[in-house]
Design a protein around this motif. Structure first.
Motif, short mmCIF file in Angstrom:
data_model
loop_
_atom_site.label_atom_id
_atom_site.label_comp_id
_atom_site.label_asym_id
_atom_site.label_seq_id
_atom_site.Cartn_x
_atom_site.Cartn_y
_atom_site.Cartn_z
N GLU A 1 0.82 -1.22 0.00
CA GLU A 1 0.00 0.00 0.00
C GLU A 1 0.85 1.26 0.00
O GLU A 1 0.32 2.38 -0.05
CB GLU A 1 -0.92 -0.01 1.24
CG GLU A 1 -1.93 -1.15 1.22
CD GLU A 1 -2.71 -1.26 2.52
OE1 GLU A 1 -2.58 -0.36 3.38
OE2 GLU A 1 -3.43 -2.26 2.67
N THR B 1 3.31 4.25 -1.26
CA THR B 1 3.47 5.00 -2.51
C THR B 1 4.76 5.83 -2.48
O THR B 1 4.94 6.74 -3.27
CB THR B 1 2.28 5.94 -2.74
OG1 THR B 1 2.16 6.81 -1.61
CG2 THR B 1 0.99 5.17 -2.93
N ARG C 1 4.61 0.84 -8.15
CA ARG C 1 3.67 1.08 -9.25
C ARG C 1 2.74 2.26 -8.98
O ARG C 1 2.26 2.92 -9.90
CB ARG C 1 2.83 -0.19 -9.52
CG ARG C 1 1.84 -0.51 -8.39
CD ARG C 1 1.35 -1.93 -8.43
NE ARG C 1 0.38 -2.20 -7.38
CZ ARG C 1 0.67 -2.35 -6.09
NH1 ARG C 1 1.92 -2.21 -5.67
NH2 ARG C 1 -0.27 -2.59 -5.21
N ASN C 2 2.49 2.52 -7.71
CA ASN C 2 1.58 3.63 -7.37
C ASN C 2 2.32 4.82 -6.78
O ASN C 2 1.72 5.67 -6.13
CB ASN C 2 0.53 3.15 -6.37
CG ASN C 2 -0.37 2.09 -6.96
OD1 ASN C 2 -0.73 2.16 -8.14
ND2 ASN C 2 -0.73 1.09 -6.16
N ASN D 1 3.99 8.25 -5.89
CA ASN D 1 3.59 9.63 -6.20
C ASN D 1 4.62 10.28 -7.12
O ASN D 1 5.77 9.96 -7.09
CB ASN D 1 3.48 10.44 -4.91
CG ASN D 1 2.40 9.89 -4.01
OD1 ASN D 1 1.34 9.48 -4.49
ND2 ASN D 1 2.67 9.84 -2.71
#
Lengths: 120, 541
Positions: free
Chosen positions: A75, A77, A117-118, A120
């Motif tokens: 989870e 980022t 992958r996520n 910022n």
């Protein structure tokens, strides 16, 4: 016509080269599930006798970050690729060194692609 | 780059080149960066000159490549150190016993060769982890249960070869004891199969382990007589159900009767691994805040009278044991009833509490949140939460640990004596003791009790020096009491083996004769568990 065929062939070659060289976040998840989830997963047993839940990595990061950052690595980022590589290859606290016969260089790149992958 | 002892750079380069011809360039690791991956993450000598480090690593994919590696090593006099999955953390990890050895990393030999759900065995290669074998069984829906160590990241072969232990029924908890048949490569590069595997065409390699003649399998465990490339293991048929029940006994002095009855049940195969506890001492004294128990010990080891008074004041039973039953529902319920009757007949005031009852195998989603994976034969790493940062301790986590398991006779007095020795030794070194009069044994190995010490290791030389001194003193004290430490880190293997000194170290001298005959150049794992080749033996204790 001939030019079209050549162009198409080049396009196929380019795609193949890209597929070979480019890290795969999808495969990164497969590698992560095998090597990382037993400590860093999201689904944990209830509280254990020693106070944490049953996933040492997730539990420890929960205590460390106290909600300021997610305890579950998937989870996050904000993970830097270099940091992931350093921890996987060098270990951290009780987490030991991981060798290339366990997680290869390309598999580590895939894991990094998955965990970032996520970003910022 | 580190070099093997007494080997020049030129000779080493030639050997590495031949290793590469055997396995491919990609699978020879000789850069500093790659060789560092073979350090022992929990080394008690981290970054000190005595840290055991490799010179290179080579990773074969099959038995033929192992043979070629051994032959090259023999030709050039290169010490090699095989590892299976390299996860023998606290006992050396992937690092060699002798610095400068080339690690033979068998992780790529990762095939599950067979699992038979009717004759209940598995045949695997060294790189297969417990996770791999478990997943293989799950994917095929095979009706067998593993017995796993906790943590389960190691391999059945590596774990059993260091005498690792597990959690289910006694015949399976002894992982080397439950193996059946092995294949190994000698220092000369020959492939040997033991038991019925020595007979071409035999279909019972994993059914009958003695074959004909001496059973030499034991020579391959905690030793350096060959490189094991295949092993068979007996598995438990998947039990229909799992049931637990807890017995409590009221008085401190009841521990003796509790122990004797548990041993009766274990040796009759009426219970799986029992788990002892002490409700009166709930919380212990380890890293937690001081408790009444710590206060009780402020003036030294308390008398039995004071301990009985302490138990009475707590208002809780002195001791407990959880029994674990595997089998058909009618059988496990009857076993629990029989256990209750027998305890009730023998210990005044014994009381009983029903525990879990599950039909097996549990569905995957239920297993994921089940905190008792190890007793169900499911590999996990959850035990590491005890040493990681956790909400209860909320302090800097350990960086590693060196475990010391003292094997004792199954007697209450021995448990109390071992706990007292460990508590007093910890105190002598200024380390808060974790042991106390209510410390309980672990029954990993069904015929002996274990009282365990978990000594922290660090990436800090001064702190490691303290840990080494404590660990070494514990080995001495165990030996003074006749307690075997069943397994240890390479840093302590010479010291530990020196304690088996009956008849002027006759056992070690016998092993050395074997070593000289089987591996005269001493290329395989020199020094492992104190067995050094003749050329390196001089001057060692």
């Amino acid at each position: 016509m001939r030019v079209t065929i050549v162009m198409a062939a080049l396009a196929v070659l380019a795609t193949a080269a890209f597929a070979q060289d480019s890290p795969s976040a999808d495969n990164g998840k497969v590698v992560f599930d095998k090597w990382c989830t037993p400590c860093h997963g999201a689904v944990a047993p209830p509280e254990m006798p020693f106070g944490g839940d049953g996933l040492p990595g997730t539990s420890a990061l929960g205590v460390k970050y106290r909600g300021e950052l997610p305890a579950v690595l998937e989870e996050r980022t904000d993970l830097a690729p270099e940091f992931i590589e350093t921890v996987v290859r060098g270990g951290l606290f009780g987490m030991p060194i991981t060798r290339k016969t366990e997680v290869s260089e390309s598999e580590l790149e895939d894991v990094i692609a998955y965990l970032t992958r996520n970003n910022n | 780059m580190a070099l093997p002892p007494n080997v020049s750079e030129e000779v080493f380069a030639s050997a590495l080149s031949e290793f590469a011809q055997a396995v491919g360039d990609e699978w020879v690791f000789s850069s500093d960066e790659d060789v560092a991956l073979y350090r022992d993450s929990y080394s008690i000598y981290w970054d000190e000159p005595e840290e055991r480090v490799a010179s290179a690593a080579v990773a074969p994919a099959n038995v033929e490549e192992v043979q070629q590696i051994v032959r090259v090593a023999n030709r050039y006099g290169i010490p090699i150190y095989p590892i299976s999955t390299g996860r023998n953390l606290t006992y050396g990890g992937a690092a060699p016993t002798l610095s400068g050895s080339v690690v033979v990393d068998l992780k790529r030999m990762n095939r599950v060769l067979e699992v038979d759900e009717d004759r209940h065995f598995a045949l695997v290669e060294p790189g297969v982890s417990y996770f791999d074998l478990y997943n293989y069984i799950q994917e095929r829906g095979l009706n067998v249960m593993l017995d796993v160590p906790d943590p389960g990241w190691g391999s059945p072969i590596g774990n059993s070869l260091d005498h690792g232990v597990g959690y289910t029924m006694s015949p399976y908890r002894d992982h080397f004891g439950s193996h059946c048949g092995m294949e190994f490569v000698t220092a000369e590069g020959e492939v040997v199969r033991t038991g019925n595997g020595a007979m071409p065409g035999s279909e019972s390699w994993q059914d009958y382990r003695y074959g004909v003649g001496p059973m030499i399998d034991g020579l391959l465990a905690q030793s350096n007589f060959g490189i094991v490339t295949k092993m068979g293991f007996w598995l438990m048929p998947m039990p229909e159900t799992f049931l637990t029940g807890t017995v409590t006994v009221p008085r401190y002095g009841d521990f003796d009767a509790l122990v004797k009855e548990v041993s009766y049940l274990e040796d009759s195969f009426l219970t799986g691994m029992p788990s002892f506890g002490s409700p009166a001492a709930r919380g212990g004294i380890g890293r937690q805040a001081p408790t009444q128990l710590a206060e009780l010990m402020q003036d030294g080891w308390p008398s039995v009278e004071r301990l009985e008074d302490f138990v009475s004041a707590q208002g809780r039973p002195a001791w407990s044991v959880e029994l674990r039953f595997y089998g058909p529902e009618e059988v496990v319920r009857a076993s629990w009833e029989a256990a209750k009757r027998r305890f009730g007949d023998r210990v005044a005031g014994a009381s009983f509490e029903d525990g879990d009852f599950w039909r097996l195998p549990l569905p995957a989603d239920e297993l994921a949140t089940n905190p008792r994976k190890a007793v169900l034969g499911v590999p996990a790493l959850e035990i590491f939460a005890t040493m990681a940062r956790n909400p209860q301790t909320n302090e800097a986590p350990l960086e590693g640990h060196a475990d010391l398991f003292a094997f004792l006779p199954r007697k209450a007095e021995a448990v109390h004596d071992a706990a007292r020795m460990m508590s007093e030794t910890y105190s002598e070194f200024g380390t808060p003791p974790a042991h106390h009069p209510f410390s309980t044994p672990i029954n990993f190995y069904s015929r002996a009790f274990i009282v365990a010490a978990i000594v922290p290791t660090w990436r800090d030389a001064a702190k490691n020096a303290q840990s080494r001194a404590l660990y070494s003193r514990l080995i001495d004290r165990c030996a003074e009491n006749g307690w075997i430490v069943y397994r240890t880190n390479p840093a302590f293997q010479d010291q530990l083996v020196s304690k088996l000194s009956f008849n002027n170290n006759a056992l070690l001298r016998f092993e050395e004769k074997l070593k000289d005959g089987i591996d005269p150049k001493g290329i395989i794992s020199p020094g492992r568990y104190g067995i050094w080749p003749a050329s390196m033996r001089s001057g060692r204790a």
